[in-house]
Write a protein that holds these residues in place. Structure first.
Motif, PDB file in Angstrom:
ATOM      1  N   ILE A 104      -6.008  11.015   8.342  1.00  0.00           N
ATOM      2  CA  ILE A 104      -7.147  10.453   7.857  1.00  0.00           C
ATOM      3  C   ILE A 104      -8.056  10.433   9.172  1.00  0.00           C
ATOM      4  O   ILE A 104      -7.612  10.341  10.381  1.00  0.00           O
ATOM      5  CB  ILE A 104      -7.055   9.338   7.163  1.00  0.00           C
ATOM      6  N   ALA A 105      -9.576  10.579   8.921  1.00  0.00           N
ATOM      7  CA  ALA A 105     -10.605  10.391  10.189  1.00  0.00           C
ATOM      8  C   ALA A 105     -10.274   8.783  10.604  1.00  0.00           C
ATOM      9  O   ALA A 105      -9.765   8.152   9.922  1.00  0.00           O
ATOM     10  CB  ALA A 105     -11.846  10.637   9.465  1.00  0.00           C
ATOM     11  N   PHE A 131       0.760  -1.337  -0.150  1.00  0.00           N
ATOM     12  CA  PHE A 131      -0.012  -0.083   0.091  1.00  0.00           C
ATOM     13  C   PHE A 131       0.994   1.287  -0.002  1.00  0.00           C
ATOM     14  O   PHE A 131       0.390   2.373  -0.270  1.00  0.00           O
ATOM     15  CB  PHE A 131      -0.922  -0.114   1.338  1.00  0.00           C
ATOM     16  N   SER A 132       2.105   1.211   0.406  1.00  0.00           N
ATOM     17  CA  SER A 132       3.125   2.341   0.383  1.00  0.00           C
ATOM     18  C   SER A 132       3.863   2.244  -0.809  1.00  0.00           C
ATOM     19  O   SER A 132       4.649   3.105  -0.957  1.00  0.00           O
ATOM     20  CB  SER A 132       3.953   2.188   1.561  1.00  0.00           C
ATOM     21  N   GLY A 133       3.520   1.458  -1.788  1.00  0.00           N
ATOM     22  CA  GLY A 133       4.363   1.358  -2.949  1.00  0.00           C
ATOM     23  C   GLY A 133       5.437   0.589  -3.271  1.00  0.00           C
ATOM     24  O   GLY A 133       5.964   0.547  -4.400  1.00  0.00           O
ATOM     25  N   ALA A 134       5.635  -0.418  -2.363  1.00  0.00           N
ATOM     26  CA  ALA A 134       6.582  -1.485  -2.794  1.00  0.00           C
ATOM     27  C   ALA A 134       5.783  -2.652  -3.710  1.00  0.00           C
ATOM     28  O   ALA A 134       4.810  -2.855  -3.530  1.00  0.00           O
ATOM     29  CB  ALA A 134       6.991  -2.188  -1.350  1.00  0.00           C
ATOM     30  N   ARG A 135       6.826  -2.803  -4.541  1.00  0.00           N
ATOM     31  CA  ARG A 135       6.167  -3.910  -5.739  1.00  0.00           C
ATOM     32  C   ARG A 135       7.280  -4.975  -6.031  1.00  0.00           C
ATOM     33  O   ARG A 135       6.813  -6.100  -6.591  1.00  0.00           O
ATOM     34  CB  ARG A 135       5.897  -2.957  -6.894  1.00  0.00           C
ATOM     35  N   ARG A 136       8.705  -4.750  -5.599  1.00  0.00           N
ATOM     36  CA  ARG A 136       9.560  -5.787  -6.094  1.00  0.00           C
ATOM     37  C   ARG A 136      10.095  -6.431  -4.719  1.00  0.00           C
ATOM     38  O   ARG A 136       9.990  -5.847  -3.692  1.00  0.00           O
ATOM     39  CB  ARG A 136      10.599  -5.046  -6.883  1.00  0.00           C
ATOM     40  N   PHE A 137      10.495  -7.590  -5.073  1.00  0.00           N
ATOM     41  CA  PHE A 137      10.986  -8.308  -3.879  1.00  0.00           C
ATOM     42  C   PHE A 137      12.006  -7.728  -3.122  1.00  0.00           C
ATOM     43  O   PHE A 137      11.859  -7.613  -2.031  1.00  0.00           O
ATOM     44  CB  PHE A 137      11.631  -9.637  -4.446  1.00  0.00           C
ATOM     45  N   GLY A 138      13.076  -7.102  -3.625  1.00  0.00           N
ATOM     46  CA  GLY A 138      14.186  -6.326  -2.830  1.00  0.00           C
ATOM     47  C   GLY A 138      13.296  -5.078  -2.330  1.00  0.00           C
ATOM     48  O   GLY A 138      14.006  -4.701  -1.212  1.00  0.00           O
ATOM     49  N   GLU A 139      12.379  -4.562  -2.723  1.00  0.00           N
ATOM     50  CA  GLU A 139      11.682  -3.417  -1.894  1.00  0.00           C
ATOM     51  C   GLU A 139      11.145  -3.896  -0.563  1.00  0.00           C
ATOM     52  O   GLU A 139      11.296  -3.243   0.402  1.00  0.00           O
ATOM     53  CB  GLU A 139      10.727  -2.773  -2.766  1.00  0.00           C
ATOM     54  N   PHE A 140      10.437  -5.007  -0.656  1.00  0.00           N
ATOM     55  CA  PHE A 140       9.876  -5.599   0.380  1.00  0.00           C
ATOM     56  C   PHE A 140      10.822  -6.169   1.424  1.00  0.00           C
ATOM     57  O   PHE A 140      10.860  -5.842   2.666  1.00  0.00           O
ATOM     58  CB  PHE A 140       9.100  -6.845  -0.069  1.00  0.00           C
ATOM     59  N   GLN A 141      12.068  -6.862   0.941  1.00  0.00           N
ATOM     60  CA  GLN A 141      13.166  -7.279   1.737  1.00  0.00           C
ATOM     61  C   GLN A 141      13.826  -6.021   2.426  1.00  0.00           C
ATOM     62  O   GLN A 141      13.936  -6.136   3.737  1.00  0.00           O
ATOM     63  CB  GLN A 141      14.203  -8.217   0.926  1.00  0.00           C
ATOM     64  N   ASN A 142      14.212  -5.100   1.652  1.00  0.00           N
ATOM     65  CA  ASN A 142      14.951  -3.866   2.215  1.00  0.00           C
ATOM     66  C   ASN A 142      13.973  -3.006   3.324  1.00  0.00           C
ATOM     67  O   ASN A 142      14.558  -2.794   4.330  1.00  0.00           O
ATOM     68  CB  ASN A 142      15.090  -3.147   1.242  1.00  0.00           C
ATOM     69  N   GLY A 143      12.617  -3.247   3.046  1.00  0.00           N
ATOM     70  CA  GLY A 143      11.970  -2.357   3.822  1.00  0.00           C
ATOM     71  C   GLY A 143      11.547  -3.076   5.265  1.00  0.00           C
ATOM     72  O   GLY A 143      11.654  -2.679   6.187  1.00  0.00           O
ATOM     73  N   LEU A 144      11.521  -4.442   5.153  1.00  0.00           N
ATOM     74  CA  LEU A 144      11.210  -5.268   6.272  1.00  0.00           C
ATOM     75  C   LEU A 144      12.336  -5.709   7.067  1.00  0.00           C
ATOM     76  O   LEU A 144      12.147  -6.325   8.152  1.00  0.00           O
ATOM     77  CB  LEU A 144      10.144  -6.378   5.776  1.00  0.00           C
ATOM     78  N   VAL A 203      -1.687   9.846   6.223  1.00  0.00           N
ATOM     79  CA  VAL A 203      -2.269  11.252   5.822  1.00  0.00           C
ATOM     80  C   VAL A 203      -2.703  11.130   4.363  1.00  0.00           C
ATOM     81  O   VAL A 203      -2.343  10.112   3.582  1.00  0.00           O
ATOM     82  CB  VAL A 203      -1.259  12.159   6.081  1.00  0.00           C
ATOM     83  N   GLU A 204      -3.751  12.044   4.213  1.00  0.00           N
ATOM     84  CA  GLU A 204      -4.287  12.034   2.711  1.00  0.00           C
ATOM     85  C   GLU A 204      -3.342  12.727   1.855  1.00  0.00           C
ATOM     86  O   GLU A 204      -2.538  13.734   2.090  1.00  0.00           O
ATOM     87  CB  GLU A 204      -5.665  12.953   2.842  1.00  0.00           C
ATOM     88  N   ARG A 205      -2.926  12.136   0.772  1.00  0.00           N
ATOM     89  CA  ARG A 205      -2.004  12.398   0.041  1.00  0.00           C
ATOM     90  C   ARG A 205      -2.109  13.847  -0.761  1.00  0.00           C
ATOM     91  O   ARG A 205      -1.244  14.653  -0.674  1.00  0.00           O
ATOM     92  CB  ARG A 205      -1.986  11.270  -1.384  1.00  0.00           C
ATOM     93  N   GLY A 206      -3.377  14.206  -1.157  1.00  0.00           N
ATOM     94  CA  GLY A 206      -3.527  15.513  -1.497  1.00  0.00           C
ATOM     95  C   GLY A 206      -3.261  16.584  -0.555  1.00  0.00           C
ATOM     96  O   GLY A 206      -2.786  17.668  -0.945  1.00  0.00           O
ATOM     97  N   THR A 207      -3.825  16.367   0.934  1.00  0.00           N
ATOM     98  CA  THR A 207      -3.734  17.657   1.454  1.00  0.00           C
ATOM     99  C   THR A 207      -2.592  17.385   2.739  1.00  0.00           C
ATOM    100  O   THR A 207      -2.223  18.373   3.202  1.00  0.00           O
ATOM    101  CB  THR A 207      -5.030  17.689   2.155  1.00  0.00           C
TER     102      THR A 207
END
Length: 146
Positions: A124-125, A34-47, A116-120
């Motif tokens: 979020i509530a 949901f935060s934009g990770a899409r590749r194996f390496g992105e998940f591995q590095n982030g987690l 937070v809301e991306r545009g503002t």
């Protein structure tokens, strides 16, 4: 090691949902998607997760229809993990867990991430459980039926 018991045939939607999601690593993988990770390496590095555990969790999430694989958006030979409609349906679950954690697991003033809301950039509530006619409901206003 204790063998995992499947809850897939349980009459309870919560039990089946937990069976489909798997474990806390899976929820964190979904959160990162949901935060934009899409590749194996992105998940591995982030987690900071091991390759073996991540491989198993991603395979299970694809088999359960929460992710699908797609060609890399940049045209390289890599594959990316993309949330399906079923996976995107978990967004309120992730938000509910986040809001519960914000309310109960951090001291006043303790540093934490925020949704937070991306545009503002505004927070979020809070999620609210509502009746079919829009009235706010507490847990005491509900019951489980068979």
């Amino acid at each position: 090691m204790v063998k995992r018991v499947s809850l897939w045939n349980a009459a309870c939607p919560v039990a089946r949902s937990l069976d489909a999601i798997g474990d806390w690593w899976s929820l964190l993988i979904i959160r990162d998607a949901f935060s934009g990770a899409r590749r194996f390496g992105e998940f591995q590095n982030g987690l900071g997760i091991s390759k073996g555990v991540l491989t198993t969790r991603l395979r299970d999430l694809v088999e359960r229809g929460i992710f699908e694989t797609a060609p890399a958006s940049d045209g390289t030979a890599y594959r990316e993990y993309v949330l399906t409609a079923k996976g995107r349906g978990l967004f309120p679950v992730i938000v509910a867990l986040r809001q519960w954690g914000e309310d109960h697991l951090f001291a006043d003033g303790e540093v934490r991430s925020s949704l937070v809301e991306r545009g503002t950039g505004q927070p979020i509530a809070k999620l609210i459980i509502r009746s079919a006619n829009g009235r706010s409901l507490a847990w005491t206003d509900t019951q489980v039926t068979a």
